[in-house]
Motif scaffolding. Structure first.
Motif, PDB file in Angstrom:
ATOM      1  N   ASP A 100      39.681  36.441  43.785  1.00 34.38           N
ATOM      2  CA  ASP A 100      39.009  35.775  42.662  1.00 34.38           C
ATOM      3  C   ASP A 100      40.034  35.078  41.773  1.00 34.38           C
ATOM      4  O   ASP A 100      41.142  35.582  41.581  1.00 34.38           O
ATOM      5  N   ARG A 120      42.905  37.548  41.043  1.00 40.84           N
ATOM      6  CA  ARG A 120      42.576  38.957  41.265  1.00 40.84           C
ATOM      7  C   ARG A 120      42.100  39.167  42.706  1.00 40.84           C
ATOM      8  O   ARG A 120      40.923  38.981  43.007  1.00 40.84           O
ATOM      9  N   PRO A 142      44.070  46.897  44.308  1.00 42.93           N
ATOM     10  CA  PRO A 142      43.749  45.927  43.242  1.00 42.93           C
ATOM     11  C   PRO A 142      44.200  46.385  41.857  1.00 42.93           C
ATOM     12  O   PRO A 142      44.686  45.585  41.067  1.00 42.93           O
ATOM     13  N   ASP A 143      44.061  47.685  41.562  1.00 42.59           N
ATOM     14  CA  ASP A 143      44.431  48.135  40.219  1.00 42.59           C
ATOM     15  C   ASP A 143      45.941  48.363  40.084  1.00 42.59           C
ATOM     16  O   ASP A 143      46.404  48.836  39.048  1.00 42.59           O
ATOM     17  N   GLY A 190      40.603  41.834  50.850  1.00 47.56           N
ATOM     18  CA  GLY A 190      39.370  41.344  50.243  1.00 47.56           C
ATOM     19  C   GLY A 190      39.538  39.898  49.822  1.00 47.56           C
ATOM     20  O   GLY A 190      40.644  39.361  49.875  1.00 47.56           O
ATOM     21  N   ARG A 245      40.527  41.175  45.526  1.00 49.42           N
ATOM     22  CA  ARG A 245      39.611  42.326  45.459  1.00 49.42           C
ATOM     23  C   ARG A 245      40.028  43.437  46.416  1.00 49.42           C
ATOM     24  O   ARG A 245      39.421  44.506  46.420  1.00 49.42           O
TER      25      ARG A 245
END
Lengths: 335, 335
Positions: free
Chosen positions: A182, A193, A314-315, A179, A195
């Motif tokens: 950010d 971050r 992502p997490d 992704g 995505r």
């Protein structure tokens, strides 16, 4: 010959390995085997740009809930004008311990630079989205130090795609959900971050035991090709999906360089890492040079190569930078 | 960007391509597109070891039911003491026409040598177990001369595994059922009968239009690496699954060498061909040298490369030899 995927992580396949069942690698390689209770690993890279490693770092790494293993490294070939990071990496296989440790030490680390850059880059992949490969069954490095031991010779290596085939999730998952990235700036802090998932590789070299002609071949042929590849990824990697790359020399407790190095790269996806590995002239040069050396030395090869690769959602990621050089780690993506 | 697999041969997948949907090759390549009525192709290699091409061969190739296209070639670098075959290859997309032709001409060909070696090596793969790749959309060679035309730029190339991914059967089939090779001797005739599928590759080079620096790079760097790879496969290929390999120079109607060559290899399986292509130093050298040349020349590259690959079941093969040098074609497997 055994599978790199341990029995407890073997599931009915909807995706196939790249090689047929009768494939036999031409030389043996081994993978780290963790206790079956291990469900997740943590790789936490901490960096400082003051050019020396603060005593605080050692204290934190050795504090309660600290990593079961860590090492420290500096740029193998410092870039003129570029960041001269000291990089410590810690490994955990107990995420609760890591969480307690990170809560306690993250802020102290990041706010302790007094204007010199500090950063943390952390992933905590599920065991299914992680793999290793080692040319020898002794002297584990990196995350493999946490393992219960090494496997016997595994099938899934010696061909392009072995990395994916060794990862248990590849039985059912394309491992491909990149992704955009950010960048959040808040005061002196920058959080990066992605995505989507990112792929981390630590790919290491140990020429401690290499002597004579082998040492000359490593330092004279293989290492220059490796360096060229690492510099390509650092300076022009964005075009091939490499978000950031460091080529580091491991140092001992006193900060003196050892005969061990590693490249650590953050990639947009496992697929991008695969494409670069199998097609970029610098990596093919490394691969060919190593193949010639291995063929010439046969069982006598003392050079040790290994890698560890993880794909993290992502997490399962944390990238944070304070007062850093603009080309530090994933900051370069926003540059 | 289109798929190399044409819509009418696309089926629900149980096996996945090696690259994700967002993969983009770094340079364009094209595949031959046949009329949708074509269900099977025939590639028939006929050889003579008398060192010159008999007029009979031309007559047979031009006879009724003869191939829609054929060409003729001689060893690119004749091996001292080895067979000096003249090789003609004919292509059909009408198997009934081929059957009539083969019935009429096979015996005449094989029995016409008067003590000089003659041989035939034929496969007739289903269209699903066949693929091509071309760097340019003009001047088709080999089986592609039979095609209705070229595709647009296709997705499945520029990575290891593209060959398999271009083959429609790979959507559902591992394309891997090798078997031992039986050799039947009856009088002066030798039939070689693989009990499993075999994989055929014709991989061609055309430097007719290459001038100046490009021509020097081809003849000075790429061709020597190619020659080394071809000689490895001829002399030591059995160890890596190559049953036989010829490196040939295409000749014109008068028997004069052209600036076109091709390697034709018979392999135990597509997987063995994949492993060699992606890991053998000679092939990586070819691949890297070509990549450097392509990057340097960009759109100006005049060198033309192409290949055609087929996987044929036992009942789609015919290998027969008369009075041949013991290392001719698949006879070498029994040697």
């Amino acid at each position: 010959m055994e599978s790199a995927i341990p029995p407890q992580l073997s599931v009915p396949r909807v995706r196939h390995p790249r090689v047929p069942d009768d494939y036999e690698p031409r030389f043996p390689s081994f993978v780290a085997r963790h206790r079956t209770s291990v469900r997740r690993l943590v790789m936490a890279y901490l960096g400082t740009q003051e050019g020396r490693s603060p005593a605080w770092l050692d204290a934190a790494m050795n504090a309660p809930d600290g990593p079961r293993h860590h090492d420290r490294a500096v740029p193998a070939w410092p870039e003129p004008g570029g960041p001269r990071d000291v990089v410590a990496v810690g490994y955990w296989d107990d995420t609760a311990a890591f969480d307690r440790w990170f809560t306690r030490h993250r802020e102290a680390w990041l706010s302790g630079g007094a204007g010199d850059g500090r950063w943390v880059e952390v992933v905590r992949p599920a065991i299914e989205r992680y793999e290793t490969i080692f040319g020898r069954r002794s002297r584990p490095e990196g995350v493999a130090v946490l393992a219960a031991g090494f496997s016997g010779p595994v099938r899934e290596h010696g061909y392009w795609g072995g990395m994916r085939d060794r990862m248990p999730a590849s039985q059912v998952d394309p491992l491909h959900d990149p992704g955009p990235v950010d960048v959040e700036r808040r005061g002196d802090r920058v959080r990066v971050r992605p995505r989507g998932s990112v792929c981390l590789i630590r790919s290491g070299q140990d020429w401690t035991d290499s002597g004579g002609q082998e040492r000359r071949a490593y330092l004279g042929e293989i290492e220059p090709a490796l360096r060229e590849g690492m510099e390509f990824l650092r300076d022009r990697g964005r075009g091939v999906g490499c978000l950031a790359n460091r080529y580091l020399r491991v140092v001992d407790a006193a900060g003196r360089p050892t005969d061990r190095s590693y490249g650590v790269g953050w990639w947009r996806s496992l697929a991008d890492l695969e494409r670069w590995s199998e097609s970029h002239p610098t990596h093919l040069a490394i691969f060919s040079a190593f193949g010639r050396l291995a063929a010439a030395r046969r069982d006598g090869l003392e050079l040790r190569l290994y890698h560890e690769v993880a794909v993290a959602n992502p997490d399962e990621q944390w990238f944070e930078y304070v007062d850093c050089h603009p080309r530090t780690g994933l900051l370069a993506v926003a540059d």
